[in-house]
Design a protein around this motif. Structure first.
Motif, short mmCIF file in Angstrom:
data_model
loop_
_atom_site.label_atom_id
_atom_site.label_comp_id
_atom_site.label_asym_id
_atom_site.label_seq_id
_atom_site.Cartn_x
_atom_site.Cartn_y
_atom_site.Cartn_z
N ALA A 41 -15.06 -3.42 18.92
CA ALA A 41 -16.19 -2.59 19.34
C ALA A 41 -17.50 -3.37 19.27
N ALA A 42 -17.66 -4.15 18.20
CA ALA A 42 -18.87 -4.98 18.09
C ALA A 42 -18.93 -5.99 19.23
N GLY A 43 -17.78 -6.51 19.62
CA GLY A 43 -17.73 -7.50 20.69
C GLY A 43 -18.13 -6.96 22.04
N ILE A 44 -18.01 -5.65 22.25
CA ILE A 44 -18.41 -5.07 23.54
C ILE A 44 -19.80 -4.44 23.48
N GLY A 45 -20.50 -4.66 22.35
CA GLY A 45 -21.89 -4.21 22.27
C GLY A 45 -22.10 -2.88 21.59
N ALA A 46 -21.14 -2.43 20.79
CA ALA A 46 -21.27 -1.13 20.14
C ALA A 46 -22.05 -1.19 18.84
N GLY A 47 -22.32 -2.38 18.32
CA GLY A 47 -23.05 -2.49 17.07
C GLY A 47 -22.60 -3.71 16.29
N THR A 48 -22.81 -3.67 14.99
CA THR A 48 -22.45 -4.78 14.12
C THR A 48 -21.49 -4.30 13.04
N THR A 49 -20.65 -5.18 12.57
CA THR A 49 -19.75 -4.84 11.47
C THR A 49 -20.38 -5.14 10.12
N ALA A 50 -21.60 -5.65 10.10
CA ALA A 50 -22.29 -5.91 8.84
C ALA A 50 -22.54 -4.59 8.12
N PRO A 51 -22.38 -4.55 6.80
CA PRO A 51 -22.60 -3.30 6.05
C PRO A 51 -24.05 -2.83 6.17
N ALA A 52 -24.22 -1.51 6.20
CA ALA A 52 -25.56 -0.94 6.25
C ALA A 52 -26.09 -0.72 4.84
N ASP A 53 -27.40 -0.73 4.70
CA ASP A 53 -28.02 -0.35 3.43
C ASP A 53 -27.99 1.17 3.35
N PRO A 54 -27.23 1.74 2.43
CA PRO A 54 -27.07 3.20 2.37
C PRO A 54 -28.39 3.95 2.30
N ASP A 55 -29.41 3.37 1.65
CA ASP A 55 -30.69 4.07 1.50
C ASP A 55 -31.50 4.09 2.79
N GLU A 56 -31.14 3.25 3.76
CA GLU A 56 -31.90 3.19 5.01
C GLU A 56 -31.28 4.04 6.12
N VAL A 57 -30.01 4.35 5.99
CA VAL A 57 -29.29 5.00 7.09
C VAL A 57 -29.86 6.39 7.39
N VAL A 58 -30.16 6.61 8.66
CA VAL A 58 -30.72 7.89 9.12
C VAL A 58 -29.62 8.83 9.61
N LEU A 59 -28.60 8.28 10.25
CA LEU A 59 -27.57 9.10 10.89
C LEU A 59 -26.20 8.47 10.70
N VAL A 60 -25.22 9.30 10.40
CA VAL A 60 -23.82 8.86 10.34
C VAL A 60 -23.04 9.70 11.35
N VAL A 61 -22.31 9.03 12.21
CA VAL A 61 -21.45 9.71 13.19
C VAL A 61 -20.01 9.43 12.81
N VAL A 62 -19.27 10.48 12.48
CA VAL A 62 -17.87 10.34 12.07
C VAL A 62 -16.98 10.62 13.28
N ALA A 63 -16.20 9.61 13.67
CA ALA A 63 -15.36 9.71 14.87
C ALA A 63 -13.93 9.28 14.52
N VAL A 64 -13.33 10.02 13.58
CA VAL A 64 -11.98 9.71 13.12
C VAL A 64 -11.04 10.83 13.55
N PRO A 65 -9.72 10.64 13.45
CA PRO A 65 -8.78 11.70 13.84
C PRO A 65 -9.01 13.00 13.06
N PRO A 66 -8.64 14.14 13.64
CA PRO A 66 -8.94 15.45 13.03
C PRO A 66 -8.47 15.60 11.59
N ALA A 67 -7.29 15.08 11.27
CA ALA A 67 -6.77 15.26 9.91
C ALA A 67 -7.62 14.55 8.88
N ALA A 68 -8.36 13.53 9.27
CA ALA A 68 -9.16 12.75 8.32
C ALA A 68 -10.63 13.17 8.29
N LEU A 69 -11.05 14.05 9.19
CA LEU A 69 -12.47 14.35 9.35
C LEU A 69 -13.14 14.82 8.06
N ALA A 70 -12.60 15.86 7.45
CA ALA A 70 -13.28 16.47 6.31
C ALA A 70 -13.49 15.44 5.19
#
Length: 363
Positions: free
Chosen positions: A42-71
């Motif tokens: 995904a990073a290779g096609i321009g979706a972002g970076t795999t570098a870890p984010a600073d948790p205190d800076e993150v504004v938005l988290v988008v969870v896009a995992v299979p239904p059984a794992a969502l909660a």
């Protein structure tokens, strides 16, 4: 808009497409996936970076995992990213929200959402930044969702080019059962029935059969989870179709083909209720078909001639002739523009006509 930096958890088709859309708009995106190679692709096609984010800076988290794992993933994201709004893109909401209530976590920062976009394909290689453009994206705030969290999810939808619709969680689950989950099951049943059809008879298949069965090729594991999560809403819809099927069978048994007319007319009426582009009132487009030689440059030449005609194409599809080296491009256009296009394309040397109602070949 207040969506950066963002973390996308789950780098499949939808998650990676969210990353691509945000990155293209200039936002910083950090990718996570339990399969590290998915995040790297995904990073290779321009979706972002795999570098870890600073948790205190993150504004938005988008969870896009299979239904059984969502909660579980949402609960973990609310804990790890203590200042961030957390949303998900799952197709069923009530069960996830119930699990969050029971978790005791800070649910004020959670606002569910569901982009009505995707395909029968999966994985980051199929992702693209325009997947959500002009599509409906449902936002499902709950009674404890903060106004700022709801606003942030609205910003996400806007950046991705989609149209936001606010909807109650339970209403959403009932709606998707009717317009998404039930159609998928109808496609699955039709495609499954093809296993009983002799191979030589399948050679007669046209675009109509392909249209009906296209989405049946989706991941069975994913759909097993979706149906399990939304069974309470799906079962009444299946039973309603079962009753209609019983009356159709009875009608044909008693009256022959004439007994099916009310069902056929009901089907036509139903298709006319499907909204048009951008949620506008339904439009009955005229379906035209152009014969295309299977040769390099044919499509580009055809599209150039369509552009010169000044006609807006609302939709298109291609069917390949199994016996000849040609294809058929079906073009949906406004009825008042159809004759202009026919004249222009015929002048340019193309064979064009109205679509056969049973498929995309010219009638």
């Amino acid at each position: 808009m207040s969506v950066s930096p963002a973390v996308v958890i789950g780098a499949g088709l939808v998650g990676a497409s969210v990353g691509c859309a945000l990155s293209k708009a200039g936002h910083r995106v950090h990718l996570e996936d339990r399969n590290a190679s998915h995040a790297q692709v995904a990073a290779g096609i321009g979706a972002g970076t795999t570098a870890p984010a600073d948790p205190d800076e993150v504004v938005l988290v988008v969870v896009a995992v299979p239904p059984a794992a969502l909660a579980g993933v949402i609960i973990d994201a609310l804990t790890r990213f203590g200042q961030a709004t957390v949303t998900d893109v799952g197709s069923v909401k009530a069960g996830v929200l119930n699990a969050l209530w029971d978790s005791g976590g800070d649910v004020t920062r959670y606002v569910g959402s569901h982009p009505m976009a995707g395909s029968q394909f999966s994985g980051p290689l199929t992702a693209r930044a325009d997947l959500f453009t002009d599509r409906t994206w449902v936002i499902t705030p709950h009674r404890k969702s903060s106004a700022s969290a709801t606003s942030t999810v609205g910003d996400l939808v806007a950046v991705c080019g989609a149209h936001a619709v606010i909807m109650d969680v339970d209403v959403h689950d009932s709606a998707v059962a009717r317009v998404s989950h039930l159609p998928h099951l109808m496609s699955v049943l039709m495609a499954g029935h093809l296993n009983e059809v002799p191979t030589d008879q399948l050679q007669l298949a046209g675009q109509g059969l392909r249209d009906v069965t296209r989405i049946a090729g989706s991941d069975p594991g994913l759909w097993e989870q979706i149906l399990g999560a939304n069974s309470a809403a799906v079962l009444p819809e299946l039973r309603a179709v079962q009753r209609q099927l019983d009356t159709l069978i009875a009608a044909i048994e008693s009256d022959g083909t004439t007994g099916a007319r009310s069902h056929l007319e009901r089907g036509v009426a139903g298709t006319r209720r499907i909204p048009g582009k951008h949620g506008a009132a339904p439009v009955q487009y005229r379906q035209l078909v152009v014969e295309i030689p299977d040769a390099p440059g044919s499509l580009s030449r055809l599209f150039a001639d369509v552009a010169e005609a000044g006609v807006n194409v609302e939709d298109l599809s291609i069917q390949h002739d199994p016996d000849r080296q040609i294809g058929y491009l079906a073009l949906a256009v406004a009825p008042d523009q159809a004759e202009v296009l026919i004249t222009r394309m015929a002048t340019a040397g193309w064979a064009i006509g109205d679509a056969d109602p049973s498929g995309d070949r010219p009638s």
